[in-house]
Design a protein around this motif. Sequence first.
Motif, PDB file in Angstrom:
ATOM      1  N   SER A   1     -33.462  16.589   9.119  1.00 38.93           N
ATOM      2  CA  SER A   1     -32.734  17.073  10.580  1.00 38.93           C
ATOM      3  C   SER A   1     -33.770  18.260  11.059  1.00 38.93           C
ATOM      4  O   SER A   1     -33.327  19.438  10.511  1.00 38.93           O
ATOM      5  CB  SER A   1     -31.488  17.239  10.816  1.00 38.93           C
ATOM      6  OG  SER A   1     -31.408  17.294  12.270  1.00 38.93           O
ATOM      7  N   LEU A   2     -34.681  18.029  11.891  1.00 38.75           N
ATOM      8  CA  LEU A   2     -35.518  18.790  12.404  1.00 38.75           C
ATOM      9  C   LEU A   2     -35.635  18.963  13.976  1.00 38.75           C
ATOM     10  O   LEU A   2     -36.345  19.212  14.637  1.00 38.75           O
ATOM     11  CB  LEU A   2     -37.059  18.798  12.078  1.00 38.75           C
ATOM     12  CG  LEU A   2     -37.270  18.641  10.462  1.00 38.75           C
ATOM     13  CD1 LEU A   2     -38.688  18.654  10.230  1.00 38.75           C
ATOM     14  CD2 LEU A   2     -36.752  20.013   9.850  1.00 38.75           C
ATOM     15  N   GLN A   3     -34.125  18.847  14.722  1.00 37.20           N
ATOM     16  CA  GLN A   3     -33.962  18.505  15.901  1.00 37.20           C
ATOM     17  C   GLN A   3     -34.419  20.169  16.578  1.00 37.20           C
ATOM     18  O   GLN A   3     -34.027  21.108  16.060  1.00 37.20           O
ATOM     19  CB  GLN A   3     -32.732  18.310  16.278  1.00 37.20           C
ATOM     20  CG  GLN A   3     -32.309  17.026  15.709  1.00 37.20           C
ATOM     21  CD  GLN A   3     -30.873  16.463  15.939  1.00 37.20           C
ATOM     22  OE1 GLN A   3     -30.655  16.337  17.293  1.00 37.20           O
ATOM     23  NE2 GLN A   3     -29.932  16.346  15.056  1.00 37.20           N
ATOM     24  N   SER A   4     -34.975  19.960  17.658  1.00 37.14           N
ATOM     25  CA  SER A   4     -35.323  21.405  18.564  1.00 37.14           C
ATOM     26  C   SER A   4     -36.114  22.399  17.932  1.00 37.14           C
ATOM     27  O   SER A   4     -36.115  23.524  17.981  1.00 37.14           O
ATOM     28  CB  SER A   4     -34.106  21.772  19.291  1.00 37.14           C
ATOM     29  OG  SER A   4     -33.336  20.948  19.948  1.00 37.14           O
ATOM     30  N   VAL A   5     -36.940  22.053  16.755  1.00 40.14           N
ATOM     31  CA  VAL A   5     -37.531  22.867  16.027  1.00 40.14           C
ATOM     32  C   VAL A   5     -38.714  23.257  16.932  1.00 40.14           C
ATOM     33  O   VAL A   5     -39.599  22.461  17.599  1.00 40.14           O
ATOM     34  CB  VAL A   5     -37.824  22.490  14.613  1.00 40.14           C
ATOM     35  CG1 VAL A   5     -36.691  22.250  13.722  1.00 40.14           C
ATOM     36  CG2 VAL A   5     -38.946  21.541  14.547  1.00 40.14           C
ATOM     37  N   ASP A   6     -39.518  24.499  16.640  1.00 38.57           N
ATOM     38  CA  ASP A   6     -40.713  24.807  17.140  1.00 38.57           C
ATOM     39  C   ASP A   6     -41.695  24.795  16.080  1.00 38.57           C
ATOM     40  O   ASP A   6     -41.830  25.631  15.299  1.00 38.57           O
ATOM     41  CB  ASP A   6     -40.832  26.321  17.949  1.00 38.57           C
ATOM     42  CG  ASP A   6     -42.082  26.700  18.340  1.00 38.57           C
ATOM     43  OD1 ASP A   6     -42.942  25.603  18.403  1.00 38.57           O
ATOM     44  OD2 ASP A   6     -42.419  28.042  18.965  1.00 38.57           O
ATOM     45  N   ALA A   7     -42.460  23.566  16.077  1.00 38.19           N
ATOM     46  CA  ALA A   7     -43.416  23.316  15.123  1.00 38.19           C
ATOM     47  C   ALA A   7     -44.827  23.204  15.464  1.00 38.19           C
ATOM     48  O   ALA A   7     -45.746  22.344  15.025  1.00 38.19           O
ATOM     49  CB  ALA A   7     -42.976  22.060  14.145  1.00 38.19           C
ATOM     50  N   ARG A   8     -45.072  23.912  16.578  1.00 36.99           N
ATOM     51  CA  ARG A   8     -46.403  24.019  17.248  1.00 36.99           C
ATOM     52  C   ARG A   8     -47.195  24.189  16.198  1.00 36.99           C
ATOM     53  O   ARG A   8     -47.224  25.501  15.573  1.00 36.99           O
ATOM     54  CB  ARG A   8     -46.413  24.507  18.650  1.00 36.99           C
ATOM     55  CG  ARG A   8     -45.642  24.048  19.549  1.00 36.99           C
ATOM     56  CD  ARG A   8     -45.432  24.728  20.748  1.00 36.99           C
ATOM     57  NE  ARG A   8     -44.643  26.054  20.594  1.00 36.99           N
ATOM     58  CZ  ARG A   8     -44.366  26.938  21.621  1.00 36.99           C
ATOM     59  NH1 ARG A   8     -44.996  26.919  22.849  1.00 36.99           N
ATOM     60  NH2 ARG A   8     -43.507  27.786  21.236  1.00 36.99           N
TER      61      ARG A   8
END
Length: 209
Positions: A71-78
């Motif tokens: 679960s990687l909800q709402s992560v900042d992975a830019r």
Amino acid sequence: PRPPPSPPPSPPPNMCVQHLYPHANLHTSRPLECVTLARADLRGASLPGIVLDGLSLRGALLDAADLSGASLQSVDARGASFAGAKMSKVILQRAHLDGASFAGASLHNADLSSTTLHGANFSGADLAFAKLTMITEGRGIIFDGAVLEGASFTDSSLDNASFVRASLRKASMEDMRLSHARFVGCDYSGISLADSWLTHAQLSGEVLD
């Protein structure tokens, strides 16, 4: 002669990394010292089922990592790299993924709804039956060579996207904006494009059913 300048100091170790293991939940039980995973090197890490909701993964390296069911909800992975990663059934709802690379990754049945994906790279990725709905910021995404069989793109805006030699069999692409998109040499069997805008889109190769 002056002595050569000293090399820059090494960055401090990321305190989050030591708390990463399969099925760990860093959303509800995150240690105080675990602030960010930005620019962390997690290439090849085995982290199935991990929960990283809301954390920063900006610029992180997760190539060939196992994130199945994570679960990687709402992560900042830019700007992060997930090249070749195992990400089947991963949840990336509302994540910021601008400029991220998923080249060759397995995202079978993944949920990427409501994400931002400007310039993201899914070349050669397996997105069969993935959910990419309600993407309003998805200009310039690359899906070249990707498997998108049964994927759902409904209510998304993917202007300038590239689908060169992509498999779009039975994909749902209804109520979409696809202006200036490139569809070259694709498999369109059973695709649905009802109520979608394809202004100035390039379609060549197979004939739409």
